[in-house]
Scaffold this motif. Structure first.
Motif, PDB file in Angstrom:
ATOM      1  N   GLY A 100      37.763  35.405  30.331  1.00  0.00           N
ATOM      2  CA  GLY A 100      38.140  35.163  31.711  1.00  0.00           C
ATOM      3  C   GLY A 100      37.091  34.362  32.464  1.00  0.00           C
ATOM      4  N   LYS A 101      37.375  34.136  33.736  1.00  0.00           N
ATOM      5  CA  LYS A 101      36.444  33.400  34.585  1.00  0.00           C
ATOM      6  C   LYS A 101      35.176  34.217  34.807  1.00  0.00           C
ATOM      7  CE  LYS A 101      39.895  30.788  37.210  1.00  0.00           C
ATOM      8  NZ  LYS A 101      40.483  30.563  38.558  1.00  0.00           N
ATOM      9  N   LEU A 102      34.067  33.524  34.810  1.00  0.00           N
ATOM     10  CA  LEU A 102      32.780  34.136  35.109  1.00  0.00           C
ATOM     11  C   LEU A 102      31.956  33.140  35.916  1.00  0.00           C
ATOM     12  CD1 LEU A 102      31.797  35.816  31.700  1.00  0.00           C
ATOM     13  CD2 LEU A 102      32.513  36.980  33.787  1.00  0.00           C
ATOM     14  N   GLY A 103      31.359  33.614  36.979  1.00  0.00           N
ATOM     15  CA  GLY A 103      30.506  32.737  37.775  1.00  0.00           C
ATOM     16  C   GLY A 103      31.279  32.000  38.844  1.00  0.00           C
ATOM     17  N   TRP A 104      30.530  31.253  39.642  1.00  0.00           N
ATOM     18  CA  TRP A 104      31.061  30.635  40.851  1.00  0.00           C
ATOM     19  C   TRP A 104      31.435  29.165  40.657  1.00  0.00           C
ATOM     20  CZ3 TRP A 104      26.398  33.077  40.158  1.00  0.00           C
ATOM     21  CH2 TRP A 104      25.319  32.266  39.845  1.00  0.00           C
ATOM     22  N   THR A 105      31.433  28.704  39.411  1.00  0.00           N
ATOM     23  CA  THR A 105      31.784  27.294  39.183  1.00  0.00           C
ATOM     24  C   THR A 105      33.226  27.117  38.757  1.00  0.00           C
ATOM     25  OG1 THR A 105      31.083  27.391  36.858  1.00  0.00           O
ATOM     26  CG2 THR A 105      29.409  26.795  38.491  1.00  0.00           C
ATOM     27  N   GLY A 106      33.963  28.227  38.589  1.00  0.00           N
ATOM     28  CA  GLY A 106      35.361  28.139  38.203  1.00  0.00           C
ATOM     29  C   GLY A 106      35.597  28.086  36.713  1.00  0.00           C
ATOM     30  N   GLY A 107      34.539  28.155  35.914  1.00  0.00           N
ATOM     31  CA  GLY A 107      34.679  28.039  34.465  1.00  0.00           C
ATOM     32  C   GLY A 107      35.063  29.357  33.809  1.00  0.00           C
ATOM     33  N   SER A 108      35.532  29.263  32.588  1.00  0.00           N
ATOM     34  CA  SER A 108      35.909  30.437  31.801  1.00  0.00           C
ATOM     35  C   SER A 108      35.700  30.125  30.328  1.00  0.00           C
ATOM     36  CB  SER A 108      37.370  30.820  32.073  1.00  0.00           C
ATOM     37  OG  SER A 108      38.243  29.773  31.684  1.00  0.00           O
ATOM     38  N   ARG A 109      35.995  31.094  29.472  1.00  0.00           N
ATOM     39  CA  ARG A 109      35.931  30.944  28.023  1.00  0.00           C
ATOM     40  C   ARG A 109      34.534  30.550  27.538  1.00  0.00           C
ATOM     41  NH1 ARG A 109      41.907  29.046  26.036  1.00  0.00           N
ATOM     42  NH2 ARG A 109      43.049  30.113  27.686  1.00  0.00           N
ATOM     43  N   TYR A 110      33.521  31.112  28.195  1.00  0.00           N
ATOM     44  CA  TYR A 110      32.151  30.792  27.805  1.00  0.00           C
ATOM     45  C   TYR A 110      31.794  31.393  26.448  1.00  0.00           C
ATOM     46  CZ  TYR A 110      31.555  29.237  32.617  1.00  0.00           C
ATOM     47  OH  TYR A 110      31.688  28.584  33.814  1.00  0.00           O
ATOM     48  N   TYR A 111      32.395  32.522  26.119  1.00  0.00           N
ATOM     49  CA  TYR A 111      32.056  33.193  24.873  1.00  0.00           C
ATOM     50  C   TYR A 111      33.004  32.829  23.733  1.00  0.00           C
ATOM     51  CZ  TYR A 111      28.997  36.103  27.758  1.00  0.00           C
ATOM     52  OH  TYR A 111      28.020  36.555  28.612  1.00  0.00           O
ATOM     53  N   GLY A 112      34.196  32.379  24.058  1.00  0.00           N
ATOM     54  CA  GLY A 112      35.157  32.041  23.020  1.00  0.00           C
ATOM     55  C   GLY A 112      36.499  31.677  23.623  1.00  0.00           C
ATOM     56  N   HIS A 113      37.313  30.982  22.825  1.00  0.00           N
ATOM     57  CA  HIS A 113      38.617  30.510  23.305  1.00  0.00           C
ATOM     58  C   HIS A 113      39.773  31.372  22.823  1.00  0.00           C
ATOM     59  CE1 HIS A 113      37.385  26.616  25.122  1.00  0.00           C
ATOM     60  NE2 HIS A 113      36.350  26.780  24.309  1.00  0.00           N
ATOM     61  N   GLU A 114      39.531  32.223  21.839  1.00  0.00           N
ATOM     62  CA  GLU A 114      40.626  32.960  21.232  1.00  0.00           C
ATOM     63  C   GLU A 114      40.397  34.454  21.388  1.00  0.00           C
ATOM     64  OE1 GLU A 114      43.268  32.197  17.284  1.00  0.00           O
ATOM     65  OE2 GLU A 114      41.111  32.369  16.967  1.00  0.00           O
ATOM     66  N   LEU A 115      41.398  35.145  21.945  1.00  0.00           N
ATOM     67  CA  LEU A 115      41.327  36.595  22.035  1.00  0.00           C
ATOM     68  C   LEU A 115      41.418  37.206  20.647  1.00  0.00           C
ATOM     69  CD1 LEU A 115      43.701  37.278  25.079  1.00  0.00           C
ATOM     70  CD2 LEU A 115      41.188  37.235  25.061  1.00  0.00           C
ATOM     71  N   GLY A 116      40.783  38.360  20.466  1.00  0.00           N
ATOM     72  CA  GLY A 116      40.821  39.019  19.178  1.00  0.00           C
ATOM     73  C   GLY A 116      40.983  40.521  19.328  1.00  0.00           C
ATOM     74  N   ALA A 117      41.652  41.137  18.357  1.00  0.00           N
ATOM     75  CA  ALA A 117      41.833  42.589  18.330  1.00  0.00           C
ATOM     76  C   ALA A 117      41.210  43.142  17.063  1.00  0.00           C
ATOM     77  CB  ALA A 117      43.312  42.945  18.394  1.00  0.00           C
ATOM     78  N   PHE A 118      40.594  44.306  17.190  1.00  0.00           N
ATOM     79  CA  PHE A 118      39.921  44.925  16.051  1.00  0.00           C
ATOM     80  C   PHE A 118      40.120  46.428  16.160  1.00  0.00           C
ATOM     81  CE2 PHE A 118      36.448  46.806  13.713  1.00  0.00           C
ATOM     82  CZ  PHE A 118      36.198  45.930  12.657  1.00  0.00           C
ATOM     83  N   ALA A 119      40.644  47.037  15.110  1.00  0.00           N
ATOM     84  CA  ALA A 119      40.846  48.487  15.116  1.00  0.00           C
ATOM     85  C   ALA A 119      40.816  49.011  13.698  1.00  0.00           C
ATOM     86  CB  ALA A 119      42.176  48.843  15.780  1.00  0.00           C
ATOM     87  N   GLU A 120      40.311  50.225  13.569  1.00  0.00           N
ATOM     88  CA  GLU A 120      40.302  50.887  12.275  1.00  0.00           C
ATOM     89  C   GLU A 120      40.589  52.367  12.499  1.00  0.00           C
ATOM     90  OE1 GLU A 120      37.401  49.988   8.942  1.00  0.00           O
ATOM     91  OE2 GLU A 120      36.678  51.957   9.590  1.00  0.00           O
TER      92      GLU A 120
END
Length: 759
Positions: A100-120
């Motif tokens: 999601g968006k983070l910070g005051w510049t309007g940018g997002s996806r700083y950590y990655g572009h693809e959502l992921g699910a993980f469960a065991e």
């Protein structure tokens, strides 16, 4: 070889908004009853999990926000009671902090572009057999009713797309399809150290009305953090929109302080009874503007349908305070609500605008208050883990925010250089020390020692040949009330004086921590550094009875941090009291000086002046916001001006706990309870009445039990009641009496009020 039997999976590209993931399976036969079933889950994003249609836990916004480059937490939930012969695991994933968006510049996806699910899911049977079901290519993914979600902007849900059929056996849907593994390093997975985020309570509206421009307005009576649960029945396809804000201005939502954050939830109705809860976002708000409500304000007022859900990390309240002045009590309660709202997985600066970051300076000064108000040790240890990781990734420099997203922002601001700076970077030392002092938990010092030593040596390398920290960028006495609204760094206090004083405190604490850990060589090293800083401060910044820049903050820091000899200290106390009187007992300090100014006055014999400063109700003061209706601590002393207008500064929040650090002094001085040893194994009971107060009380759940102190002035006597738990020794200090050691049990002592009351 990975100990995991699960992989990070992602949905097909066309499932861009809050995808759902499911896996249906049959229990392995012939092994007897299921004796346990543990589900471990995380996400690149935030995840909610169900087993056979029921929630796997009460947690929300899992796995929160960590320094994803090095650490991704997973939650573990006991789902034994939910397992059936044919079982369906369901996961929903939102953007959260990861995408999601983070910070005051309007940018997002700083950590990655693809959502992921993980469960065991690990199921243990009566004969010891273990069946493991983990996310892999056998899962399927499909669309959800959430059509948009963002922490800043809000969530959109279309109830016409809702169905729980995907959580039941035998489901198949045309929009559902395959998943794929993502490139993921399992070594970054770690269990939570701190508590999960959960719903804490619900708050009903106190008023519903129609504004001058025809909008339906709702006041929940408390500035809080979370979301609004909506219970509504309208025509299919109709849209209900909720916009959130902390304050009103001219009778309408005061949204300017939100900057680019939309803080708006939008719901498309199904035509039947609908309940909406936007669990993939959160807002900081007291007021809500509602558009599209069936029947308008009258219907909402008469029939209800909205309740605010308070959301924060699961922290047990351990410290309490009360007194005879309801305005002062409200100030304390404002600090509690400010902490509750900003301790949402990360100790943030504010919960409403396009920021919500873990600013290190805020928690550096507020930590002593935090560890008294709540059992915050594990919460802070978890955050400190990220601080150490970010620090290692910055060549030993502690960033301004943790997790550090500023490094990704194209901010172009000279104020946000990647530098070590006083107070903010000092959180590496000040926060662990506060946790150790409160709970006597050695783990926090042991875990953070490499970070502590690295930081103090980084500071040493930044000192000038004259022994002062007078180089590089500094925030200084940030938000000095005399600074221009658009230039909060332009404080009266010389930033080098502030930085050198803070370096001395940091070196002193680092030496004490080394002693606790049995690191004698480092203890001597950092004690010597502290001695050199003290000498340099005195040589270059102290001139007779004046300290350079001659303003309350520099005297407060010099006194509170023990930078002065006895004669200098007395002179500094007199000058500080003089400046406070000349200022009409209005606040004249910012982030650096405010947490220490009352202590400095108290320690130098000016308790009456400290009380007058605390009890001031004119702006700027601690109580001015309370008189203006504040229910949390403001970022600026005048976030709202006396005429009801919002401060013109771009950076204006109405929920910012840092200036609430004054409650630490209230606990120790008004309430009269302070630690003499870590974890309150020995406690000081020394109430110092004043300010016209006729009674006060405080209590604290310590690792050894609850200590309670209460005092009352009546019939010319100060009567003090003390409850001491087993395994705790309390030292009672009252005017005109020798110190008395109190064993466990209940005690009452009295002294003449005239000798014990200031101002």
């Amino acid at each position: 070889m990975s100990p995991w039997h699960a992989h990070m999976i992602s949905a097909a590209d066309h499932l861009t908004d809050a995808p759902l993931f499911r896996r249906e399976f049959v229990l392995d036969p012939g092994h007897g009853d299921v004796v346990s079933a543990m589900l471990r889950a995380t996400a690149l994003g935030v995840v909610e999990a169900w087993v056979n249609g029921l929630p796997a836990s009460e947690d929300v916004l899992t796995p929160g926000w960590t320094s994803y480059e090095w650490r991704l937490r997973y939650a573990e939930w006991d789902v034994t009671a939910l397992i059936e012969p044919t079982t369906v695991i369901g996961l929903a994933v939102g953007n959260g902090w990861y995408r999601g968006k983070l910070g005051w510049t309007g940018g997002s996806r700083y950590y990655g572009h693809e959502l992921g699910a993980f469960a065991e899911l690990r199921i243990r049977f009566a004969d010891g057999h273990v069946q493991t079901v983990g996310t892999d290519e056998s899962w399927s993914a499909g669309p959800s009713a959430t059509t948009a979600d963002d922490l800043y902007d809000g969530q959109e849900i279309d109830a016409r797309r809702r169905s729980d059929a995907w959580l039941r056996p035998g489901f198949s849907g045309p929009a559902w399809g395959a998943v794929h593994r993502t490139d993921f390093d399992h070594s970054v997975l770690e269990p939570y150290i701190g508590p999960p985020v959960r719903r804490q309570q619900s708050v009903a509206p106190v008023e519903v009305w129609e504004s001058a421009r025809g909008s339906v307005m709702v006041d929940f009576g408390q500035n809080l953090v979370g979301w609004v649960r909506v219970d509504v029945h309208g025509e299919a396809g109709d849209v209900v929109t909720l916009r959130h804000a902390e304050v009103l201005e001219d009778g309408e939502l005061g949204t300017r302080p939100l900057r680019t954050a939309r803080a708006t939830d939008r719901y498309v109705l199904s035509g039947g009874p609908d309940v909406f809860e936007p669990t993939f976002t959160f807002h900081g708000f007291r007021f809500v503007e509602v558009d599209g409500w069936p029947g308008g304000a009258a219907s909402l007022r008469d029939r209800g349908g909205l309740e605010a859900i308070v959301v924060s990390s699961e922290l047990r309240r351990i410290g309490r305070f009360g007194c005879s002045d309801p305005v002062l009590e409200r100030l304390h309660e404002n600090a509690v609500w400010g902490m509750r709202g900003n301790f949402l997985d990360v100790p943030t600066d504010c919960p409403q605008r396009d920021e919500r970051m873990g600013w290190t300076g805020d928690i550096a000064v507020f930590a002593p208050s935090a560890v008294y108000l709540a059992d915050a040790g594990d919460f802070l240890r978890d955050w400190l883990r990220d601080l150490a990781l970010e620090q290692a990734g910055h060549d030993g420099r502690v960033p301004f925010v943790v997790p550090d997203v500023i490094k990704y922002l194209n901010h172009g601001s000279s104020l946000l250089k990647d530098e070590t700076t006083a107070i903010w970077s000092d959180a590496a030392v000040w926060v662990p020390w506060a946790v150790w002092t409160a709970y006597a938990d050695l783990a926090v010092l042991e875990e953070q020692w490499p970070s502590i030593a690295s930081h103090i040596r980084t500071v040493r390398d930044l000192l000038s040949p004259n022994g002062l920290w007078d180089t590089g960028f500094q925030f200084g006495d940030w938000l000095d009330p005399d600074a221009p609204p658009t230039a909060p760094w332009q404080a009266k206090a010389d930033p080098a004086v502030v930085a050198t004083a803070c370096a001395f405190r940091t070196a002193t604490l680092a030496a004490r921590i080394a002693e606790v850990l049995g690191r004698d060589v480092e203890a001597a090293e950092f004690a010597a550094m502290a001695g050199s800083l003290r000498a340099a401060f005195s040589e270059h910044y102290v001139d007779g009875d004046r300290i350079r820049s001659d303003c309350p903050t520099v005297y407060a820091l010099a006194i509170a941090f023990d930078l002065l000899d006895d004669e200098q200290r007395d002179a500094a106390g007199r000058r500080l009291a003089e400046l406070v009187r000349e200022g009409g007992y209005r606040i004249s300090t910012g982030f650096a000086g405010t947490p220490y100014v009352l202590d400095a006055l108290t320690r130098t014999g000016h308790l009456a002046d400290a009380y007058r400063l605390l009890m001031q109700r004119e702006c700027p003061s601690w109580l001015y916001p309370v008189t203006m209706g504040a229910t949390t601590i403001w970022e600026r002393w005048d976030s709202m001006l006396p005429d009801g207008r919002i401060n013109p500064g771009e950076m204006t929040s109405f929920n910012h706990y840092a200036l609430g650090a004054v409650v630490d002094w209230m606990h120790r001085t008004i309430g009269g309870l302070a630690p003499l040893e870590p974890g309150y194994r020995r406690a000081l009971v020394a109430p110092q009445p004043g300010g016209g107060l006729s009674w006060a009380q405080t209590s604290l759940d310590t690792p050894s039990g609850t200590i309670a102190v209460g005092w009352r002035i009546e019939a010319g006597q100060l009567a003090v009641d003390v409850d001491v738990p087993d395994s705790v020794e309390a030292v009672l200090r009252l005017p005109g009496r020798d110190d008395e050691v109190l064993a466990s049990g209940r005690h009452r002592r009295s002294v003449p009020a005239s000798a014990a009351t200031a101002g």
